[in-house]
Design a protein around this motif. Structure first.
Motif, PDB file in Angstrom:
ATOM      1  N   ILE A 448      31.692  50.558  52.508  1.00  0.00           N
ATOM      2  CA  ILE A 448      33.039  50.118  52.890  1.00  0.00           C
ATOM      3  C   ILE A 448      34.041  51.154  52.389  1.00  0.00           C
ATOM      4  CG2 ILE A 448      34.730  48.242  52.736  1.00  0.00           C
ATOM      5  CD1 ILE A 448      32.447  46.404  51.914  1.00  0.00           C
ATOM      6  N   PRO A 449      34.966  51.620  53.220  1.00  0.00           N
ATOM      7  CA  PRO A 449      36.013  52.529  52.727  1.00  0.00           C
ATOM      8  C   PRO A 449      36.841  51.853  51.636  1.00  0.00           C
ATOM      9  CG  PRO A 449      35.945  52.518  55.129  1.00  0.00           C
ATOM     10  CD  PRO A 449      35.038  51.420  54.671  1.00  0.00           C
ATOM     11  N   GLU A 450      37.262  52.648  50.688  1.00  0.00           N
ATOM     12  CA  GLU A 450      37.975  52.087  49.526  1.00  0.00           C
ATOM     13  C   GLU A 450      39.245  51.362  49.951  1.00  0.00           C
ATOM     14  OE1 GLU A 450      39.782  53.597  45.220  1.00  0.00           O
ATOM     15  OE2 GLU A 450      38.820  55.004  46.610  1.00  0.00           O
ATOM     16  N   GLU A 451      39.952  51.887  50.947  1.00  0.00           N
ATOM     17  CA  GLU A 451      41.201  51.246  51.365  1.00  0.00           C
ATOM     18  C   GLU A 451      40.968  49.938  52.112  1.00  0.00           C
ATOM     19  OE1 GLU A 451      39.961  54.274  54.475  1.00  0.00           O
ATOM     20  OE2 GLU A 451      40.163  54.194  52.292  1.00  0.00           O
ATOM     21  N   GLU A 452      39.709  49.685  52.567  1.00  0.00           N
ATOM     22  CA  GLU A 452      39.419  48.448  53.298  1.00  0.00           C
ATOM     23  C   GLU A 452      38.881  47.331  52.401  1.00  0.00           C
ATOM     24  OE1 GLU A 452      36.852  49.125  56.572  1.00  0.00           O
ATOM     25  OE2 GLU A 452      38.221  50.463  57.632  1.00  0.00           O
ATOM     26  N   ILE A 453      38.617  47.641  51.125  1.00  0.00           N
ATOM     27  CA  ILE A 453      38.064  46.610  50.236  1.00  0.00           C
ATOM     28  C   ILE A 453      39.011  45.420  50.083  1.00  0.00           C
ATOM     29  CG2 ILE A 453      37.375  46.149  47.850  1.00  0.00           C
ATOM     30  CD1 ILE A 453      36.057  48.848  47.767  1.00  0.00           C
ATOM     31  N   PRO A 454      40.337  45.620  49.859  1.00  0.00           N
ATOM     32  CA  PRO A 454      41.218  44.441  49.793  1.00  0.00           C
ATOM     33  C   PRO A 454      41.203  43.612  51.068  1.00  0.00           C
ATOM     34  CG  PRO A 454      42.329  46.368  48.911  1.00  0.00           C
ATOM     35  CD  PRO A 454      41.071  46.857  49.555  1.00  0.00           C
ATOM     36  N   THR A 455      41.075  44.265  52.231  1.00  0.00           N
ATOM     37  CA  THR A 455      41.020  43.528  53.493  1.00  0.00           C
ATOM     38  C   THR A 455      39.752  42.701  53.586  1.00  0.00           C
ATOM     39  OG1 THR A 455      42.288  45.296  54.563  1.00  0.00           O
ATOM     40  CG2 THR A 455      41.117  43.761  56.004  1.00  0.00           C
ATOM     41  N   VAL A 456      38.637  43.279  53.148  1.00  0.00           N
ATOM     42  CA  VAL A 456      37.361  42.567  53.217  1.00  0.00           C
ATOM     43  C   VAL A 456      37.372  41.330  52.317  1.00  0.00           C
ATOM     44  CG1 VAL A 456      34.903  42.775  52.686  1.00  0.00           C
ATOM     45  CG2 VAL A 456      36.069  44.633  53.857  1.00  0.00           C
ATOM     46  N   LEU A 457      38.088  41.415  51.197  1.00  0.00           N
ATOM     47  CA  LEU A 457      38.106  40.300  50.254  1.00  0.00           C
ATOM     48  C   LEU A 457      39.038  39.175  50.684  1.00  0.00           C
ATOM     49  CD1 LEU A 457      38.083  42.235  46.861  1.00  0.00           C
ATOM     50  CD2 LEU A 457      36.161  41.220  48.082  1.00  0.00           C
ATOM     51  N   GLU A 458      39.879  39.412  51.689  1.00  0.00           N
ATOM     52  CA  GLU A 458      40.772  38.363  52.168  1.00  0.00           C
ATOM     53  C   GLU A 458      40.032  37.422  53.107  1.00  0.00           C
ATOM     54  OE1 GLU A 458      44.030  40.253  54.032  1.00  0.00           O
ATOM     55  OE2 GLU A 458      44.932  40.980  52.151  1.00  0.00           O
ATOM     56  N   LYS A 495      31.621  47.259  44.471  1.00  0.00           N
ATOM     57  CA  LYS A 495      31.634  48.716  44.470  1.00  0.00           C
ATOM     58  C   LYS A 495      30.993  49.201  45.763  1.00  0.00           C
ATOM     59  CE  LYS A 495      31.188  49.139  39.427  1.00  0.00           C
ATOM     60  NZ  LYS A 495      30.362  49.702  38.334  1.00  0.00           N
ATOM     61  N   SER A 496      31.629  50.162  46.383  1.00  0.00           N
ATOM     62  CA  SER A 496      31.097  50.649  47.653  1.00  0.00           C
ATOM     63  C   SER A 496      31.507  52.091  47.866  1.00  0.00           C
ATOM     64  CB  SER A 496      31.606  49.776  48.810  1.00  0.00           C
ATOM     65  OG  SER A 496      31.031  50.190  50.026  1.00  0.00           O
ATOM     66  N   GLN A 497      30.597  52.850  48.494  1.00  0.00           N
ATOM     67  CA  GLN A 497      30.869  54.226  48.882  1.00  0.00           C
ATOM     68  C   GLN A 497      30.335  54.449  50.277  1.00  0.00           C
ATOM     69  OE1 GLN A 497      29.296  57.008  46.030  1.00  0.00           O
ATOM     70  NE2 GLN A 497      30.729  56.388  44.403  1.00  0.00           N
ATOM     71  N   LEU A 498      31.102  55.178  51.059  1.00  0.00           N
ATOM     72  CA  LEU A 498      30.692  55.437  52.436  1.00  0.00           C
ATOM     73  C   LEU A 498      29.381  56.213  52.457  1.00  0.00           C
ATOM     74  CD1 LEU A 498      34.062  56.351  54.228  1.00  0.00           C
ATOM     75  CD2 LEU A 498      32.631  54.342  54.597  1.00  0.00           C
ATOM     76  N   GLY A 499      28.447  55.712  53.221  1.00  0.00           N
ATOM     77  CA  GLY A 499      27.162  56.362  53.384  1.00  0.00           C
ATOM     78  C   GLY A 499      26.158  56.061  52.301  1.00  0.00           C
ATOM     79  N   GLU A 500      26.558  55.374  51.224  1.00  0.00           N
ATOM     80  CA  GLU A 500      25.638  55.101  50.124  1.00  0.00           C
ATOM     81  C   GLU A 500      25.362  53.625  49.930  1.00  0.00           C
ATOM     82  OE1 GLU A 500      26.831  56.937  46.557  1.00  0.00           O
ATOM     83  OE2 GLU A 500      27.042  58.952  47.431  1.00  0.00           O
ATOM     84  N   GLY A 501      26.176  52.748  50.480  1.00  0.00           N
ATOM     85  CA  GLY A 501      25.922  51.326  50.380  1.00  0.00           C
ATOM     86  C   GLY A 501      26.968  50.603  49.557  1.00  0.00           C
ATOM     87  N   THR A 502      26.712  49.313  49.359  1.00  0.00           N
ATOM     88  CA  THR A 502      27.651  48.433  48.668  1.00  0.00           C
ATOM     89  C   THR A 502      26.895  47.618  47.618  1.00  0.00           C
ATOM     90  OG1 THR A 502      28.981  48.250  50.678  1.00  0.00           O
ATOM     91  CG2 THR A 502      29.362  46.606  48.963  1.00  0.00           C
ATOM     92  N   GLU A 503      27.545  47.414  46.474  1.00  0.00           N
ATOM     93  CA  GLU A 503      26.984  46.580  45.417  1.00  0.00           C
ATOM     94  C   GLU A 503      28.026  45.537  45.010  1.00  0.00           C
ATOM     95  OE1 GLU A 503      24.910  46.819  40.975  1.00  0.00           O
ATOM     96  OE2 GLU A 503      25.860  48.589  41.857  1.00  0.00           O
ATOM     97  N   VAL A 504      27.616  44.281  45.071  1.00  0.00           N
ATOM     98  CA  VAL A 504      28.486  43.169  44.688  1.00  0.00           C
ATOM     99  C   VAL A 504      27.862  42.478  43.494  1.00  0.00           C
ATOM    100  CG1 VAL A 504      29.629  41.060  45.434  1.00  0.00           C
ATOM    101  CG2 VAL A 504      29.216  42.894  47.083  1.00  0.00           C
ATOM    102  N   THR A 505      28.680  42.250  42.450  1.00  0.00           N
ATOM    103  CA  THR A 505      28.186  41.658  41.214  1.00  0.00           C
ATOM    104  C   THR A 505      29.041  40.451  40.855  1.00  0.00           C
ATOM    105  OG1 THR A 505      27.505  43.841  40.427  1.00  0.00           O
ATOM    106  CG2 THR A 505      27.629  42.067  38.797  1.00  0.00           C
ATOM    107  N   VAL A 506      28.370  39.345  40.551  1.00  0.00           N
ATOM    108  CA  VAL A 506      29.051  38.158  40.047  1.00  0.00           C
ATOM    109  C   VAL A 506      28.515  37.864  38.658  1.00  0.00           C
ATOM    110  CG1 VAL A 506      29.541  37.153  42.304  1.00  0.00           C
ATOM    111  CG2 VAL A 506      27.378  36.650  41.212  1.00  0.00           C
TER     112      VAL A 506
END
Length: 538
Positions: A448-458, A495-506
């Motif tokens: 996920i692009p860094e600038e789109e993370i707040p949008t994804v969380l809405e 945490k996410s980086q383009l081309g490398e994947g996403t990691e979500v931690t709770v």
């Protein structure tokens, strides 16, 4: 048949007409209410704009600005005179007592009475002005009364310098006259600075008669004191002008503050109105969801049940394979719609504070393992490998099992959804650095692009990749995860980086841990047994 159908349709139209009229009348009433509210808002905006223009015009026009505060300065003038009601007579008494050394006491007594009478005349005029109605205070007659009163008061002080003195008074009387001149002019300047005409009326007579008295003597000292008296008069006029500017500045700030307070009150009332409308809309939304949940789920159950029977060919095989494909599509769409309804209802209940946690001692490892089993079918369909790693001997946690299952399922579902074919999803479970427990889900998808993370969380927010790939989803999963973890006093990180994947931690806090054997479910946290066992284990 045609005539009969025509009659039936005409009857139907006739029956529906009253309700249509009622709906039209209700719509017209709502429209009139909306129009009235819009008119009120327009009036408030116009008043606010007018206030701002008035302030700007005053700030940009200094000459007109002074006349704007004429009545306010009259009020300050009257208030100053009332507050000094006993200070001026005390000064007159001291001057009369000292002057008795050179002037006859009868003359000084008469002068003292005249000065006291003129002073209290100004006090009475000031009291009358303060008690007058607001519509009478704006009349110019009050300004004339103040000027005439100050002129009489100044003349009464000027008489002091014309009193006949005893022979052999010497230079002591001259020095006392000059000192009295400075003190009286300074006092009148402080009292009358808010009205320049009153200042001139109360000080010029004193300076004129003192100067005239000094010039009658043919000595250098008297000429010098006469020149100094004229200079003192000019100095105090400049001082009075500065005091007038300060008063105008203070009144400007006060007017600006009053306008700002009015604007804040208007904005506050509009905010209260907007909040009331938002609360009403939220209540309407809750009622709508409560009603529609039943209205939508009832037909959906029938759609899902019948479509499942058709696609599984429970009552017999379907010769037409296209019909069977249609039944599968209907069943899939129904399940998607039911999941959407459930997610919307869950999120609305959480936002409204109506979602209750049914907490009990659970093993987080069992919840993660169960969710992994449920996701194997979807992962296998895309040839995705699920890796599950956890640390052993983790204590139970006091939590809502259904809520945590929903959290883990949403995270794993998102990971599988956005991981490409043949990818990997890793689920880790272990203790946190502060003693709590965490669950992390990592994929090797596009990221996920860094600038789109707040949008994804809405709520209803989706990233650009989800939009481009048209992945099925509502964008509510992460919002529900954040809300449920927050209700457990936990934290959510992505945490996410383009081309490398996403990691979500709770993470769950250490206060959720239950420090007793995993097979004992009889002790709830917070009880006496739980505290004793925690102390013993420590």
């Amino acid at each position: 048949m045609m005539s009969q159908s025509w009659k039936t349709s005409s009857i139907t139209i006739t029956k529906s007409t009253p309700s249509g009229r009622h709906m039209k009348s209700q719509a017209s009433a709502n429209g009139s209410d909306t129009l009235a509210i819009n008119r009120q808002r327009a009036l408030r905006r116009r008043e606010m704009a007018r206030s701002v223009r008035d302030i700007r015009s005053r700030l940009g026009a200094p000459e007109s600005r002074h006349s704007t505060f004429e009545h306010e300065r009259q009020h300050l003038f009257a208030d100053t005179r009332i507050n000094a009601a006993f200070a001026a007579p005390l000064l007159a008494l001291i001057v009369a007592a000292i002057s008795s050394l050179w002037v006859s006491p009868q003359f000084m007594g008469a002068w003292f009475l005249i000065t006291i009478c003129t002073h209290f005349l100004m006090v009475v005029i000031s009291h009358s002005y303060e008690k007058a109605p607001s519509d009478q205070k704006v009349r110019i007659v009050w300004s004339r009364r103040f000027i005439i009163g100050d002129l009489i008061y100044g003349c009464s002080w000027a008489l002091f310098f014309l009193m006949p003195v005893a022979s052999g008074a010497g230079e002591g009387l001259v020095i006392f006259h000059f000192a009295a001149l400075l003190i009286v002019i300074a006092m009148n300047t402080m009292q009358s600075a808010n009205l320049p005409k009153c200042l001139l009326a109360s000080t010029l007579p004193i300076t004129f008669f003192v100067t005239f008295s000094f010039l009658q003597q043919s000595s250098a000292v008297h000429y010098t004191l006469a020149a100094m008296a004229i200079g003192a008069q000019g100095f105090f006029l400049i001082l009075g002008n500065q005091l007038l500017k300060n008063a105008n500045t203070m009144l400007e700030y006060r007017a600006d503050k009053d306008h700002l307070i009015a604007e804040l009150e208007t904005a506050n009332s509009m905010s209260d109105e907007a909040r009331r409308r938002a609360e009403a809309a939220n209540l309407a939304k809750s009622r709508f969801l409560a009603t529609m949940s039943h209205e939508l789920r009832t037909p959906l159950n029938a759609i899902l049940g019948f479509s499942e029977i058709m696609k599984d060919e429970v009552l017999g095989s379907m010769a037409n394979k296209t019909y069977r494909a249609y039944a599968e599509d209907i069943h899939g769409s129904g399940e998607h719609l039911l999941n959407l309804i459930n997610e919307i209802l869950d999120l609305s209940r959480i936002e409204a504070g109506r979602h209750e946690l049914h907490e009990e001692p659970i093993l987080l490892e069992d919840v993660v393992a169960e969710c992994g089993t449920m996701m194997k079918v979807r992962a296998k369909a895309k040839s995705i490998v699920l890796h599950h790693a956890h640390q052993s001997d983790l204590p139970r946690v006091w939590a809502d099992e259904r809520a945590l299952r929903q959290v883990v399922l949403n995270l794993m579902s998102n990971a599988v959804k956005f991981t490409p074919i043949g990818g990997e999803v890793r689920v880790n479970l272990g203790p946190t650095s502060d003693g709590g427990q965490y669950v992390s889900v990592r994929d090797n998808g596009p990221g996920i692009p860094e600038e789109e993370i707040p949008t994804v969380l809405e709520a209803f927010g989706q990233g650009s990749h989800a939009i481009k790939s048209a992945e099925p989803g509502t964008g509510l999963g992460l919002s529900i995860v954040q809300a449920l973890i927050s209700m457990h006093d936990g934290t959510f990180k992505i945490k996410s980086q383009l081309g490398e994947g996403t990691e979500v931690t709770v993470c769950l806090p250490p206060s959720r841990n239950m420090n007793y054997p995993a097979d004992d479910k009889s002790v709830a946290p917070g009880s006496l047994d739980a505290r004793l066992r925690t102390a013993n284990s420590g």
